[in-house]
Design a protein around this motif. Structure first.
Motif, PDB file in Angstrom:
ATOM      1  N   PHE A   1       0.749  -1.067   0.089  1.00 36.88           N
ATOM      2  CA  PHE A   1      -0.066   0.034   0.148  1.00 36.88           C
ATOM      3  C   PHE A   1       0.879   1.216  -0.071  1.00 36.88           C
ATOM      4  O   PHE A   1       0.736   2.218  -0.868  1.00 36.88           O
ATOM      5  CB  PHE A   1      -0.920  -0.101   1.081  1.00 36.88           C
ATOM      6  CG  PHE A   1      -1.786   1.447   1.221  1.00 36.88           C
ATOM      7  CD1 PHE A   1      -2.829   1.442   0.407  1.00 36.88           C
ATOM      8  CD2 PHE A   1      -1.341   2.264   2.238  1.00 36.88           C
ATOM      9  CE1 PHE A   1      -3.626   2.619   0.623  1.00 36.88           C
ATOM     10  CE2 PHE A   1      -1.956   3.623   2.243  1.00 36.88           C
ATOM     11  CZ  PHE A   1      -3.240   3.676   1.298  1.00 36.88           C
TER      12      PHE A   1
ATOM     13  N   CYS B   1      -5.514   3.323  -5.171  1.00 33.80           N
ATOM     14  CA  CYS B   1      -3.970   3.742  -4.799  1.00 33.80           C
ATOM     15  C   CYS B   1      -3.064   2.808  -5.386  1.00 33.80           C
ATOM     16  O   CYS B   1      -2.015   3.286  -5.913  1.00 33.80           O
ATOM     17  CB  CYS B   1      -3.850   4.059  -3.405  1.00 33.80           C
ATOM     18  SG  CYS B   1      -4.919   5.291  -2.595  1.00 33.80           S
TER      19      CYS B   1
ATOM     20  N   CYS C   1     -10.437   3.696   2.458  1.00 35.63           N
ATOM     21  CA  CYS C   1      -9.130   4.013   2.253  1.00 35.63           C
ATOM     22  C   CYS C   1      -8.749   5.254   3.018  1.00 35.63           C
ATOM     23  O   CYS C   1      -9.390   6.473   2.767  1.00 35.63           O
ATOM     24  CB  CYS C   1      -8.643   4.113   0.900  1.00 35.63           C
ATOM     25  SG  CYS C   1      -7.053   4.574   0.484  1.00 35.63           S
TER      26      CYS C   1
ATOM     27  N   CYS D   1      -7.485   7.795  -0.134  1.00 39.94           N
ATOM     28  CA  CYS D   1      -8.574   8.308  -1.309  1.00 39.94           C
ATOM     29  C   CYS D   1      -9.959   8.108  -1.029  1.00 39.94           C
ATOM     30  O   CYS D   1     -10.915   8.834  -1.582  1.00 39.94           O
ATOM     31  CB  CYS D   1      -8.277   7.445  -2.465  1.00 39.94           C
ATOM     32  SG  CYS D   1      -8.822   5.790  -2.423  1.00 39.94           S
TER      33      CYS D   1
ATOM     34  N   CYS E   1      -5.704  -1.244  -1.820  1.00 40.39           N
ATOM     35  CA  CYS E   1      -6.772  -0.250  -2.216  1.00 40.39           C
ATOM     36  C   CYS E   1      -6.521  -0.271  -3.834  1.00 40.39           C
ATOM     37  O   CYS E   1      -5.501   0.098  -4.328  1.00 40.39           O
ATOM     38  CB  CYS E   1      -6.442   1.215  -1.541  1.00 40.39           C
ATOM     39  SG  CYS E   1      -7.437   2.405  -2.681  1.00 40.39           S
TER      40      CYS E   1
END
Ligand SMILES: [Zn+2]
Length: 264
Positions: free
Chosen positions: A174, A260, A235, A238, A257
């Motif tokens: 991430f 992202c 998230c 975002c 995510c």
């Protein structure tokens, strides 16, 4: 499977209790260890190598345990009641004023002195991400060599690099904005290097705090992770919904995510 930082903390604790101590009694459900006449020997040191714990004795022999999902090492005072069922104890190392007990580890074996340094399994492990001494080039090369694996599976492949479990896999990818479902062949060298550096930084941060509370975000104890175990939630960057996907032969869960983490 325990994360590498947990193993390093366990090794540190065991080393504090066992190093330079003489074994007064050794019990094991593994016959080769029960009959190895370890009692009377000194423990030299306890170290972690990736997710493996190595206990070296003064005659060069090495006790190797790998804890996988369910195994654990505990330290007890003499006479203290075990926190796990006694029949799960695979090895008991008694040094008189303390006992180190290994419960339920699937791998428990004693390496002979002459073969301890040339053990095929241990030598086949990729660089451990946590110690000061670290071969980054070897780790990046090892990761990139796993071309046809998904990135989520590859970063947990211990022959390439050692120490990443489910939590650090999800959090690292991430933070690097890398899609765990993409294949390793899609990674650039810079991206692979970014993954290795980020995972190492997170693992070392949480190893050196010496607490069981692990965090990869801002240190808020009620929500320490960006994506791990947060599927269905928003998230933090975002606002879109996070997902969980099972990956690889072991169906390990990966949280990410989709917005992202759209590269590579
Ligand atoms: Zn996002």
């Amino acid at each position: 499977m325990p994360e590498g930082d947990t193993l390093h903390r366990t090794a540190h604790t065991l080393n504090r209790v066992l190093a330079k101590q003489r074994l007064v009694r050794v019990q094991s459900s593994v016959p080769a260890i029960a009959h190895a006449e370890l009692a009377g020997h000194l423990v030299e040191e306890v170290t972690a190598l990736g997710k493996n714990l190595l206990i070296r004795f003064d005659d060069g022999r090495v006790l190797h345990t790998h804890l996988k999902m369910r195994g654990s090492w505990h330290v007890y005072r003499p006479g203290e009641r075990f926190q796990r069922p006694e029949h799960q104890a695979r090895v008991v190392l008694d040094v008189g004023d303390a006992l180190a007990v290994c419960f339920a580890a699937p791998t428990v074996r004693l390496l002979a002195a002459h073969s301890a340094n040339s053990d095929e399994y241990l030598n086949g492990l990729g660089p451990d991400l946590i110690p000061d001494e670290f071969d980054e080039h070897k780790a990046v090369t090892g990761l990139l060599a796993l071309g046809q694996l998904s990135i989520g599976e590859a970063v947990m492949t211990q022959t390439a690099l050692s120490g990443i479990g489910n939590i650090y896999k999800s959090e690292t990818l991430f933070l690097c904005q890398i899609n765990p479902l993409s294949l390793v062949t899609a990674l650039s060298v810079d991206q692979a290097q970014g993954i290795v550096r980020k995972a190492r930084a997170l693992l070392r941060l949480n190893t050196h705090t010496m607490s069981n509370r692990r965090t990869t975000t801002t240190g808020k104890s009620d929500s320490p992770y960006w994506v791990y175990k947060r599927s269905g939630k928003a998230c933090r960057v975002c606002g879109h919904v996070l997902r969980m996907q099972r990956q690889g032969a072991l169906h390990r869960s990966t949280y990410f995510c989709p917005t992202c983490q759209s590269s590579p």
